[in-house]
Design a protein around this motif. Structure first.
Motif, short mmCIF file in Angstrom:
data_model
loop_
_atom_site.label_atom_id
_atom_site.label_comp_id
_atom_site.label_asym_id
_atom_site.label_seq_id
_atom_site.Cartn_x
_atom_site.Cartn_y
_atom_site.Cartn_z
N ARG A 257 0.84 -1.32 -0.02
CA ARG A 257 0.23 -0.19 -0.16
C ARG A 257 0.91 1.28 0.00
O ARG A 257 0.55 2.43 -0.54
CB ARG A 257 -0.96 0.03 1.32
CG ARG A 257 -0.40 0.25 2.48
CD ARG A 257 -1.28 0.48 3.58
NE ARG A 257 -0.75 0.87 4.82
CZ ARG A 257 -0.33 2.18 5.21
NH1 ARG A 257 -0.38 3.19 4.42
NH2 ARG A 257 0.28 2.37 6.32
N GLU A 258 2.10 1.13 0.61
CA GLU A 258 2.99 2.32 0.57
C GLU A 258 3.66 2.56 -0.83
O GLU A 258 3.86 3.68 -1.09
CB GLU A 258 4.09 1.99 1.62
CG GLU A 258 3.66 2.02 3.16
CD GLU A 258 4.18 1.43 4.02
OE1 GLU A 258 4.47 1.88 5.31
OE2 GLU A 258 5.42 0.94 3.62
N LEU A 259 3.79 1.43 -1.49
CA LEU A 259 4.35 1.65 -2.92
C LEU A 259 3.34 1.93 -3.83
O LEU A 259 3.65 2.16 -5.09
CB LEU A 259 4.89 0.10 -3.17
CG LEU A 259 6.16 -0.11 -2.28
CD1 LEU A 259 6.61 -1.55 -2.78
CD2 LEU A 259 7.60 0.72 -2.71
N ASP A 260 1.68 1.90 -3.51
CA ASP A 260 0.79 1.96 -4.64
C ASP A 260 0.69 3.38 -5.06
O ASP A 260 0.39 4.29 -4.31
CB ASP A 260 -0.34 1.43 -3.73
CG ASP A 260 -1.47 1.53 -4.54
OD1 ASP A 260 -1.43 1.75 -5.90
OD2 ASP A 260 -2.71 1.66 -4.12
N GLU A 261 1.20 3.75 -6.28
CA GLU A 261 1.09 5.13 -6.77
C GLU A 261 -0.40 5.29 -7.58
O GLU A 261 -0.71 6.39 -8.02
CB GLU A 261 2.14 5.09 -7.99
CG GLU A 261 3.36 5.20 -7.18
CD GLU A 261 4.51 5.85 -8.27
OE1 GLU A 261 4.28 5.86 -9.50
OE2 GLU A 261 5.51 6.45 -7.68
N LEU B 204 10.14 4.20 -2.80
CA LEU B 204 10.49 4.05 -1.57
C LEU B 204 11.77 2.59 -1.27
O LEU B 204 11.60 1.95 -1.91
CB LEU B 204 9.34 3.51 -0.65
CG LEU B 204 8.08 4.56 -0.31
CD1 LEU B 204 6.91 3.77 0.22
CD2 LEU B 204 8.71 5.79 0.33
N LYS B 205 12.60 3.12 -0.39
CA LYS B 205 13.37 1.98 0.09
C LYS B 205 13.07 1.39 1.46
O LYS B 205 12.26 1.90 2.11
CB LYS B 205 14.87 2.81 0.14
CG LYS B 205 15.27 3.44 -1.20
CD LYS B 205 15.51 2.54 -2.18
CE LYS B 205 16.09 3.44 -3.42
NZ LYS B 205 15.84 2.32 -4.68
N PRO B 206 13.61 0.49 1.96
CA PRO B 206 13.47 -0.22 3.15
C PRO B 206 13.76 0.65 4.27
O PRO B 206 14.65 1.56 4.13
CB PRO B 206 14.22 -1.62 2.98
CG PRO B 206 15.42 -1.44 1.99
CD PRO B 206 14.84 -0.25 1.12
N GLU B 207 12.94 0.42 5.39
CA GLU B 207 13.37 0.91 6.50
C GLU B 207 14.72 0.12 7.28
O GLU B 207 14.56 -0.91 6.96
CB GLU B 207 12.17 0.99 7.49
CG GLU B 207 10.99 1.66 7.04
CD GLU B 207 9.85 1.75 8.04
OE1 GLU B 207 8.84 2.44 7.92
OE2 GLU B 207 9.85 0.79 8.82
N THR B 208 15.35 0.80 7.80
CA THR B 208 16.39 0.11 8.43
C THR B 208 16.96 0.55 9.81
O THR B 208 16.35 1.39 10.32
CB THR B 208 17.93 0.79 7.65
OG1 THR B 208 18.09 2.15 7.79
CG2 THR B 208 17.98 0.19 6.11
#
Length: 880
Positions: free
Chosen positions: A579-583, A616-620
């Motif tokens: 859902r965060e990647l959903d443009e 988006l990139k992964p959270e680290t």
């Protein structure tokens, strides 16, 4: 994304580290020391795990030998061998200790004569005739005192390592079936809420529709997740029998309310970052639900509970059938639960809520679990399990912003695994497992007259995976055998909804783990009783955003008997949600004359972008712990443990909405793009969901873009202490056990944007409080047991109010009493039956008053308190 050269370099480093690092599964020789033991009668496999925890003794035990066998209760101060002898009494099993100090659980023939004296319980094995049928001149598995059937041996493992028999330096809490029963809870979410390390805020049935904090408004099915350290439900990895579960709703959390409580054998909670072992999401920790499989017979559970104020009845039925044969086992378990809703009008503190509003939804659930295992040969074992659960939820919601309506959902979860283990030479073992898990959520809203407000929406999440690994001994040090585990993982995750939106990603992982005992009981010296090093690393590649390499190091040192010092350091990550990647959710808005003091005319034509972001990139995260465990030899029965933890969590995904103060407030500076891409502006203008509020201008005329889509700008830093202690006293009138456990947070810093200062949100409404405690006194005498528990949540502040208002602390008490008839009656209906009565929130303490600003006027903080009040439950557990 990490470049190819960097990946190669990281792989080379990993190979080098794996070559020079050391590890081994702990195998301790017998000694003459005494230990304090407190083991209830339970399945033998679980009893051996408890014996390991209480005496630092590990065992080689074939799973098929343990199936269907019940270990005897062991209580008191004694040697490890005496404890093991009592545990195995009546099981047709004994044990042997070879020259290398390895303790092996083995079957005994009827002609076997039990030794006496100091050697009681140990097979007197001639060194020239060890349990090794390949040794020249030796009869297969022949001892001086009797004949042992040939067996293939396995070591017992727990969450926190891929190596059989290895121990993790990370803190791991193991809750047995008895621990769960003595908590007096009716469901998995209720049990999770008893853990001081878990934060009640986030996605749960208690916050659904009542809070806008911690993404609680994204709970589409009134489900319940786990939120260790308050880092978010998507930052705690949830496993079922060591396998991932498909997330529910928007694909943003694992709904643990779908797991049947009666099917659980134990719960293992790893409170440390663990991406080096398990991959994405294991930032705050890992919770692994281990379901029952080793059971021979039938068990029926009936439970009725009710709140003493209002109509909140809870009914639960569980039925389990299990059977064990010489080379296999099978078990099937079913559970049904139904619970009434809780009306706000039934609670005095929520009398200001609008009429008909409900604080908890009506829930009804059916769950079934099946497992089967079979040995195809002396070296090959196959196993399979299946799981299905369906839950209906219905809740009336109303606020000052909307009319009363039904929020209705149905959640289905199903899955299964099929796998095999192969015992190789030199104690090596290979395992291959295929898993499938699916979640389906149907959501709809209706007015009270059943008129649909919108068409039902369906969302599906799925995951299927193939895992392969091998582990075994590499070589031997003076402290023990060095062991290695290595393997690979492939997974496909999917998400679809009723708008024909479809996402999928492929995940490939390779991992390795090494564990070394430099010093053990075999070579200990003054000032160094034990010294163990663990090194693990995992490489994961995602098809949609890139790769991550995560290492972890652990060290455990025992300078004197009874004292252990441990520490861990590692990195962790969380992959972006679909859902965060959903443009497709992106929206654009164009505003004219937005105030801007830096502009020559005092205003700016501003374009605003909202929604998902495919870049988006992964959270680290970087996590480390340092702990001390103390079991003083001079004070039998006393156990103390303290662990410091520190989590630095960066590149967190969040979105911040700013509009007419975007140029005025400096915290929003990182959102502004003063040279926006014309192509992106044109795209915003073309979207059907976009809006133009600047007549005479188009999106491409915008002077500045405020990019308020999801981005990797946020960060969190959490640190604190976990502590626990227990002390057991045996007396002529029973055994008394005093326990205390809790978490104290030093800070909870949150930064939503790169351009703003971090703020400490600890001890504020909707966020974790600094201190949570759970302690109590339990008493057991013969077949009676009682448990009195005190729960404490510290006071905090309501910073939304002017002036700041205080929120009081909250103390509740729970009382659980049970009696096991055992074989004390001639009635077949009453024999082996446990009767339990529990009273949770015994004194009916209301949650602290908090002025509600969510439009519901419920007057308490659902993130840190429960509205249920006193509940009384009666349970019967009958074993047939």
């Amino acid at each position: 994304m990490i470049g190819r050269k960097t990946l190669v370099k990281n792989a080379q480093r990993l190979a080098l580290v794996s070559t020079i690092a050391l590890s081994v599964a702990w195998s301790a020789a017998a000694d003459d020391k005494t230990y304090r033991f407190d083991l209830e009668s339970m399945p033998l496999g679980d009893a051996l795990i408890q014996l390991t925890t209480q005496s630092n003794w590990q065992f080689l035990a074939p799973q098929e030998l343990l199936q269907g066998k019940i270990g005897k209760a062991v209580s008191g101060v004694m040697s490890r061998e005496d404890a093991l002898k009592r545990l195995l009494a009546g099981t047709d099993l004994t044990y042997s200790i070879d020259d290398d100090g390895r303790v092996r659980i083995v079957p005994v023939k009827t002609e076997y004569q039990t030794p006496t004296g100091s050697e009681a319980g140990r097979s007197n094995i001639d060194p020239s005739q060890k349990v090794d049928g390949n040794k020249k001149g030796a009869e297969p598995n022949k001892t001086m005192t009797g004949e042992l059937a040939p067996v293939e041996l396995e070591e017992i493992t727990v969450t926190g390592s891929h190596i059989r028999g290895a121990r993790s330096a990370s803190p791991v809490f193991i809750y047995s079936r008895k621990d769960i029963d003595m908590a007096g809870v009716a469901s998995v979410p209720q049990f999770i809420q008893t853990l001081p390390q878990n934060f009640g805020g986030g996605l749960s049935e208690s916050t659904s529709g009542l809070s806008a904090e911690n993404n609680a408004d994204l709970n589409l099915n009134s489900g319940s997740g786990i939120n260790l350290r308050g880092l978010g439900n998507d930052s705690t990895l949830v496993l079922l029998n060591g396998r991932r579960l498909a997330p529910a709703g928007l694909g943003n959390f694992v709904d643990v309310s779908m797991v049947p409580l009666s099917a659980i054998n134990r719960v293992e909670v790893l409170t440390d970052g663990a991406s080096a072992l398990y991959g994405s999401d294991a930032v705050g920790g890992v919770v692994n639900f281990i379901l029952r499989e080793d059971y021979d017979g039938a068990e029926t559970r009936l439970r009725y509970g009710t709140a003493t104020s209002g109509d909140l009845d809870d009914i639960q039925l569980g039925q389990t059938f299990g059977t064990v044969w010489d080379d296999g086992h099978a078990l099937i378990s079913y559970e049904f639960q139904t619970r009434d809703p809780l009306d706000a009008a039934d609670r005095s503190f929520s009398q200001d809520a609008r009429p008909l509003h409900q604080l908890l939804p009506k829930q009804k659930r059916h769950s079934a679990f099946l497992t089967v295992g079979q040995n195809l040969s002396d070296t090959v074992k196959v196993f399979a399990d299946g799981f299905f659960s369906v839950r209906d939820s219905r809740q009336i919601r109303t606020s000052s912003f909307s009319p009363a309506n039904f929020d209705i959902s149905e959640t289905e979860q199903y899955g299964g695994t099929l796998g095999s283990t192969i015992n190789l030479s030199n104690d090596w073992q290979a395992e291959l497992v295929a898993s499938l898990n699916q979640s389906r959520t149907t959501q709809e809203n209706k007015l009270l007259d059943e008129t649909e407000l919108a068409a039902p929406r369906i969302r599906k999440s799925g995951t299927w995976s193939i895992d392969g690994k091998a582990d075994g001994a590499l070589f031997r040090l003076s402290g023990g055998n060095v062991k290695l585990a290595a393997g690979g993982h492939f997974r496909r995750d999917t998400y679809t909804n009723s708008d024909d939106l479809k996402f999928n990603r492929d995940v490939f992982a390779a991992f390795g783990e090494i564990f070394a005992p430099f010093v053990s009981e075999e070579n200990r010296a003054p000032g160094i009783e034990r010294l163990e090093l663990t090194i693990a690393a995992r490489y994961e590649h995602y098809s949609d955003f890139g790769s991550s390499v995560d290492p972890k190091f652990g060290l455990l040192w025992s300078p004197i008997e009874g004292l252990s010092l441990r520490g861990t350091w590692g990195t962790a990550f969380r992959a972006p949600l679909f859902r965060e990647l959903d443009e497709s959710s992106v929206q654009g808005f164009l505003f004219g004359d937005v105030p801007n003091p830096a502009s020559p005319n005092g205003s700016t034509l501003l374009a605003l972008a909202l929604g998902g972001n495919a870049d988006l990139k992964p959270e680290t995260a970087t996590t480390w712990t340092a702990g001390i465990g103390f079991q003083p030899v001079g004070v039998p029965g006393l156990s103390l443990d303290v662990t410091y933890f520190d989590i630095t969590y960066k590149n967190r995904i969040s979105s911040v909405i700013a509009l007419f103060d975007v140029f005025i407030n400096p915290r929003f500076a990182s959102l502004l793009d003063f040279d926006p891409d014309p192509a992106f502006l044109a795209l915003l203008g073309s979207l059907p969901t976009s809006g133009n509020f600047a007549p005479g201008f188009s999106f491409t005329d915008a002077e500045v873009l405020a990019d308020e889509r999801e981005s990797n700008q946020a960060s969190t830093k959490v640190s604190g202490l976990d502590f626990s202690g227990s002390y057991r006293i045996d007396s002529d009138v029973g055994a008394w056990t005093f326990t205390v456990g809790g978490t104290y947070l030093f800070k909870n810093l949150e930064q939503l944007l790169e351009s703003e200062e971090a703020a400490d949100v600890l001890n504020t409404v909707g966020r974790p409080v600094d201190l949570k405690l759970r302690g109590g006194i339990s008493w057991g005498y013969q077949d009676f047991s009682t448990n009195l528990v005190i729960n404490y949540v510290d006071s905090y502040r309501d910073t939304r109010a002017t002036p700041v208002a205080g929120v009081g602390s909250w103390t509740t008490a729970d009382l659980i009493v049970s009696y096991n008839t055992g074989d004390h009656t001639d009635s077949a209906w009453l024999r082996n039956t446990v009767f339990s009565v529990s009273a949770l929130n015994l004194f009916d303490q209301d949650p602290p008053f908090v002025t509600s600003n969510f439009g519901h006027n419920i007057n308490y903080d659902p993130n840190n308190a429960s509205p249920v009040g006193r509940t009384v439950s009666f349970q019967i557990t009958k074993q047939w």
